[in-house]
Scaffold this motif. Sequence first.
Motif, PDB file in Angstrom:
ATOM      1  N   UNK A  58      -7.910  -1.119  17.180  1.00  0.00           N
ATOM      2  CA  UNK A  58      -6.510  -0.393  16.239  1.00  0.00           C
ATOM      3  C   UNK A  58      -7.566  -0.165  14.747  1.00  0.00           C
ATOM      4  N   UNK A  59      -8.557  -0.380  14.431  1.00  0.00           N
ATOM      5  CA  UNK A  59      -9.552   0.651  13.665  1.00  0.00           C
ATOM      6  C   UNK A  59     -10.878   0.215  14.124  1.00  0.00           C
ATOM      7  N   UNK A  60     -11.549   1.415  13.720  1.00  0.00           N
ATOM      8  CA  UNK A  60     -12.843   1.237  13.689  1.00  0.00           C
ATOM      9  C   UNK A  60     -13.951   0.063  13.186  1.00  0.00           C
ATOM     10  N   UNK A  61     -14.047  -0.305  12.293  1.00  0.00           N
ATOM     11  CA  UNK A  61     -14.890  -1.279  11.196  1.00  0.00           C
ATOM     12  C   UNK A  61     -13.521  -1.015  10.074  1.00  0.00           C
ATOM     13  N   UNK A  62     -14.240  -2.273   9.698  1.00  0.00           N
ATOM     14  CA  UNK A  62     -13.705  -3.486   8.531  1.00  0.00           C
ATOM     15  C   UNK A  62     -13.801  -1.888   7.011  1.00  0.00           C
ATOM     16  N   UNK A  63     -15.302  -1.394   7.285  1.00  0.00           N
ATOM     17  CA  UNK A  63     -14.838  -0.177   5.984  1.00  0.00           C
ATOM     18  C   UNK A  63     -14.078   0.272   5.856  1.00  0.00           C
ATOM     19  N   UNK A  64     -14.648   0.680   7.451  1.00  0.00           N
ATOM     20  CA  UNK A  64     -12.899   2.050   8.008  1.00  0.00           C
ATOM     21  C   UNK A  64     -11.532   1.915   7.917  1.00  0.00           C
ATOM     22  N   UNK A  65     -11.418   0.264   7.729  1.00  0.00           N
ATOM     23  CA  UNK A  65      -9.569   0.218   8.254  1.00  0.00           C
ATOM     24  C   UNK A  65      -8.814  -0.121   6.994  1.00  0.00           C
ATOM     25  N   UNK A  66      -7.767   1.029   7.903  1.00  0.00           N
ATOM     26  CA  UNK A  66      -7.051   1.861   6.769  1.00  0.00           C
ATOM     27  C   UNK A  66      -5.978   0.151   5.734  1.00  0.00           C
ATOM     28  N   UNK A  67      -6.609  -0.400   5.547  1.00  0.00           N
ATOM     29  CA  UNK A  67      -6.256  -1.450   4.415  1.00  0.00           C
ATOM     30  C   UNK A  67      -6.759  -0.922   3.261  1.00  0.00           C
ATOM     31  N   UNK A  68      -8.496  -0.407   3.332  1.00  0.00           N
ATOM     32  CA  UNK A  68      -8.239  -0.235   1.897  1.00  0.00           C
ATOM     33  C   UNK A  68      -7.951   1.092   1.062  1.00  0.00           C
ATOM     34  N   UNK A  69      -7.558   2.497   2.068  1.00  0.00           N
ATOM     35  CA  UNK A  69      -6.716   3.198   1.551  1.00  0.00           C
ATOM     36  C   UNK A  69      -5.343   2.664   1.486  1.00  0.00           C
ATOM     37  N   UNK A  70      -4.144   1.902   2.116  1.00  0.00           N
ATOM     38  CA  UNK A  70      -3.086   1.338   1.944  1.00  0.00           C
ATOM     39  C   UNK A  70      -2.882   0.673   0.223  1.00  0.00           C
ATOM     40  N   UNK A  71      -4.553   0.266   0.176  1.00  0.00           N
ATOM     41  CA  UNK A  71      -4.427  -1.291  -0.441  1.00  0.00           C
ATOM     42  C   UNK A  71      -4.605  -0.736  -2.246  1.00  0.00           C
ATOM     43  N   UNK A  72      -4.858   0.674  -2.590  1.00  0.00           N
ATOM     44  CA  UNK A  72      -5.553   1.571  -3.259  1.00  0.00           C
ATOM     45  C   UNK A  72      -4.342   2.395  -3.698  1.00  0.00           C
ATOM     46  N   UNK A  73      -2.715   2.824  -2.627  1.00  0.00           N
ATOM     47  CA  UNK A  73      -1.993   3.297  -2.760  1.00  0.00           C
ATOM     48  C   UNK A  73      -0.845   2.459  -3.066  1.00  0.00           C
ATOM     49  N   UNK A  74      -1.809   0.656  -3.036  1.00  0.00           N
ATOM     50  CA  UNK A  74      -0.321   0.072  -3.359  1.00  0.00           C
ATOM     51  C   UNK A  74       0.734  -0.035  -2.736  1.00  0.00           C
ATOM     52  N   UNK A  75       0.894  -0.089  -1.115  1.00  0.00           N
ATOM     53  CA  UNK A  75       1.290  -0.682  -0.338  1.00  0.00           C
ATOM     54  C   UNK A  75       1.647  -2.271  -0.309  1.00  0.00           C
ATOM     55  N   UNK A  76       2.486  -2.950   0.054  1.00  0.00           N
ATOM     56  CA  UNK A  76       2.352  -4.543  -0.330  1.00  0.00           C
ATOM     57  C   UNK A  76       2.004  -5.076   1.184  1.00  0.00           C
ATOM     58  N   UNK A  77       0.066  -4.640   0.731  1.00  0.00           N
ATOM     59  CA  UNK A  77      -0.341  -5.506   2.248  1.00  0.00           C
ATOM     60  C   UNK A  77      -0.453  -7.422   1.430  1.00  0.00           C
TER      61      UNK A  77
END
Length: 364
Positions: free
Chosen positions: A278-297
């Motif tokens: 579902x993600x290629x690596x931790x560094x490329x995981x969408x969690x980075x962008x979603x956190x920056x956009x302040x989703x409820x992560x």
Amino acid sequence: MTAASPEPTVPTRDQVLRAPKVLLHDHLDGGLRPATILELAAEIGHELPAGDADSLARWFAESADSGSLVRYLETFDHTVAVMQTAPAIARVARECVEDLAADGVVYAEIRYAPEQHVSQGLSLDEVVAAVQEGFEAGMAAAGGRIVVRQLLTAMRHQARSMEIAELAVAWRDRGVAGFDIAGAEAGFPPTRHLDAFEYLQRENFHFTIHAGEAFGLPSIWQAIQWCGADRLGHGVRIIDDVKVAEDGSVELGRLAAYVRDKRIPLEMCPASNVQTGAATSIAEHPIGLLTRLRFRVTVNTDNRLMSQTSMTAEMWSLVQAFGYTLDDLRWFTINAMKSSFLPFDERLAIIDGVIKPGYAALLG
């Protein structure tokens, strides 16, 4: 000259271990100790793919590391096989709480499918009772350092979701905080279980839905807009509705905007997502962008055995990949506690009485 306020610092791994953590997405049958599997399998004559704890742990990790969710799910045949008696289930549940407490987890919601533990004659009710017995023993042994609740899962390819929903409601004041559906997403949309979700809503009960892991936006849309999910199990594919332009500007699609606006919690499981593709690596995981956009992560483990992970390992991997500070980890942790299925006053008590002081001590 006045002293400048200290710069936020990237924590050490030891600080991450000591930080209070909250876990919302963890499967009971995905977190067994390898040594326990060996002992329980020997008692019932179940054949395992390896004969010692280290080799068995390696087999689970390698099998789960295939990049296929279907293959990943096959590893559960062995863990579920040794969880068919009340004493075995209670032991696994107790050890789960002990392991989480040792990892600095202060609140956890642990999910499992009762229907998968009845092959040796236990009733669904007896399965839930055995898990609760183990959880209570584990919490007592931890001396009040951790609070644990059950989430009852129905399998999306089966037809017992209404039965499990009713079971969850029957146990709502005795340790069960919510309901979930899990299993392969493709071909088994959450709307197949609409009657169960409508029943839960009428009962004012909480539920999360595995959605947006192996399958994309339609799965997330159905989980929220048809079924009324309080949280999204994984939800990683919401990134498919987020466009990043060449100049770095970001545009949210209608669904992504709705999820962010409504503060719908995303139960993100980085290590597991890399394993299942579902993600290629931790560094490329969408969690980075979603956190920056302040989703409820929120940050979670999914299956600690299969992913060879822990909450400390998950958070540490994010610190290494994204340079997150203790303030960031505190943000993830408070997000998770706010998103838990505990009553509001109990959530607040843990945030104000445990999480904030715990981080203040580390930041001090």
